[in-house]
Design a protein around this motif. Structure first.
Motif, PDB file in Angstrom:
ATOM      1  N   GLU A   1      -4.651  11.394  -1.785  1.00  0.00           N
ATOM      2  CA  GLU A   1      -4.136  10.095  -2.223  1.00  0.00           C
ATOM      3  C   GLU A   1      -3.581  10.192  -3.633  1.00  0.00           C
ATOM      4  O   GLU A   1      -4.173  10.835  -4.501  1.00  0.00           O
ATOM      5  CB  GLU A   1      -5.253   9.042  -2.233  1.00  0.00           C
ATOM      6  N   SER A   2      -2.451   9.538  -3.849  1.00  0.00           N
ATOM      7  CA  SER A   2      -1.887   9.461  -5.193  1.00  0.00           C
ATOM      8  C   SER A   2      -2.725   8.511  -6.042  1.00  0.00           C
ATOM      9  O   SER A   2      -3.539   7.737  -5.514  1.00  0.00           O
ATOM     10  CB  SER A   2      -0.444   8.960  -5.128  1.00  0.00           C
ATOM     11  N   LEU A   3      -2.508   8.551  -7.336  1.00  0.00           N
ATOM     12  CA  LEU A   3      -3.194   7.646  -8.240  1.00  0.00           C
ATOM     13  C   LEU A   3      -2.904   6.192  -7.854  1.00  0.00           C
ATOM     14  O   LEU A   3      -3.800   5.355  -7.837  1.00  0.00           O
ATOM     15  CB  LEU A   3      -2.751   7.902  -9.686  1.00  0.00           C
ATOM     16  N   GLU A   4      -1.644   5.911  -7.489  1.00  0.00           N
ATOM     17  CA  GLU A   4      -1.265   4.557  -7.088  1.00  0.00           C
ATOM     18  C   GLU A   4      -1.977   4.134  -5.801  1.00  0.00           C
ATOM     19  O   GLU A   4      -2.386   2.985  -5.655  1.00  0.00           O
ATOM     20  CB  GLU A   4       0.251   4.436  -6.901  1.00  0.00           C
ATOM     21  N   ALA A   5      -2.123   5.050  -4.851  1.00  0.00           N
ATOM     22  CA  ALA A   5      -2.799   4.729  -3.590  1.00  0.00           C
ATOM     23  C   ALA A   5      -4.273   4.415  -3.829  1.00  0.00           C
ATOM     24  O   ALA A   5      -4.821   3.474  -3.244  1.00  0.00           O
ATOM     25  CB  ALA A   5      -2.648   5.877  -2.593  1.00  0.00           C
ATOM     26  N   VAL A   6      -4.918   5.178  -4.675  1.00  0.00           N
ATOM     27  CA  VAL A   6      -6.326   4.928  -5.010  1.00  0.00           C
ATOM     28  C   VAL A   6      -6.451   3.578  -5.716  1.00  0.00           C
ATOM     29  O   VAL A   6      -7.311   2.763  -5.379  1.00  0.00           O
ATOM     30  CB  VAL A   6      -6.901   6.061  -5.883  1.00  0.00           C
TER      31      VAL A   6
ATOM     32  N   LYS B   1       0.847  -1.186   0.000  1.00  0.00           N
ATOM     33  CA  LYS B   1       0.000   0.000   0.000  1.00  0.00           C
ATOM     34  C   LYS B   1       0.890   1.247   0.000  1.00  0.00           C
ATOM     35  O   LYS B   1       1.749   1.391   0.874  1.00  0.00           O
ATOM     36  CB  LYS B   1      -0.895  -0.008   1.237  1.00  0.00           C
ATOM     37  N   PRO B   2       0.689   2.142  -0.959  1.00  0.00           N
ATOM     38  CA  PRO B   2       1.468   3.384  -0.954  1.00  0.00           C
ATOM     39  C   PRO B   2       1.147   4.222   0.278  1.00  0.00           C
ATOM     40  O   PRO B   2      -0.003   4.300   0.707  1.00  0.00           O
ATOM     41  CB  PRO B   2       1.012   4.104  -2.229  1.00  0.00           C
ATOM     42  N   HIS B   3       2.172   4.793   0.854  1.00  0.00           N
ATOM     43  CA  HIS B   3       1.998   5.609   2.056  1.00  0.00           C
ATOM     44  C   HIS B   3       1.418   6.968   1.681  1.00  0.00           C
ATOM     45  O   HIS B   3       1.858   7.613   0.737  1.00  0.00           O
ATOM     46  CB  HIS B   3       3.345   5.797   2.760  1.00  0.00           C
ATOM     47  N   VAL B   4       0.407   7.385   2.422  1.00  0.00           N
ATOM     48  CA  VAL B   4      -0.200   8.701   2.230  1.00  0.00           C
ATOM     49  C   VAL B   4      -0.079   9.442   3.548  1.00  0.00           C
ATOM     50  O   VAL B   4      -0.564   8.978   4.579  1.00  0.00           O
ATOM     51  CB  VAL B   4      -1.687   8.583   1.813  1.00  0.00           C
TER      52      VAL B   4
END
Length: 169
Positions: A83-88, A74-77
């Motif tokens: 949220e980044s595109l990758e996190a979403v 999970k990308p850190h936010v």
């Protein structure tokens, strides 16, 4: 990530103009659905080895096996950041894989996995609980192998399938 024109370059501007590449495990095809059943093999608490093999194969075909293996983190936010595109994309894929796994498990087992956050937690919990060696079952399988005989009305193929099924388990 690829730009909207598919050239592999990020477009200058909004992150919403970016897309997840179809080769990425974070990519969800528009036809994917939470109602999808990964495999006709439903996990009932006793067929873990058969079920896990079928689910792993289906997830690998969908490029999502890395989610249950914990390879896609999970990308850190940071607090207060968008949220980044990758996190979403990670959040959506995690939810989709959780739904697929839940759909392939007998409903009576759902309460024990309902409150897990990441799909890796569910996967690990199921593995820890159901993949342990079972000495009584091993003894029973050895007995079944010893007693296995071809019936008069059973073809060689049927007998071999029965024997191999017991042996593989």
């Amino acid at each position: 990530m690829v730009g909207p024109d598919g050239d592999g370059k990020k477009s200058g501007g909004s992150k919403f103009a970016e897309q997840i590449a179809p080769s990425s495990p974070l990519y969800l095809h528009p036809s994917e659905s939470t109602a999808l059943s990964l495999t006709p093999t439903v996990f009932n608490g006793e067929n873990y080895d058969l079920w896990v093999d079928a689910v792993r194969n289906a997830l690998d075909a969908k490029n999502k096996l890395s989610f249950v293996e914990g390879k896609v983190r999970k990308p850190h936010v940071k607090d207060g950041e968008e949220e980044s595109l990758e996190a979403v994309a990670w959040r959506q894929c995690n939810a989709m894989v959780k739904a697929w796994i839940r759909n392939s498990i007998d409903p009576k087992l759902h309460p024990s996995i309902s409150f897990s956050g990441a799909v890796t937690e569910i996967w690990k919990e199921l593995k820890d609980r159901y993949s342990v060696g079972n000495a009584p079952r091993v003894h029973q399988l050895k007995h079944e192998l010893n007693q296995c005989k071809q019936n008069n009305n059973q073809s060689v193929v049927e007998y071999y399938t029965n024997l191999k099924t017991i042996w593989d388990e």
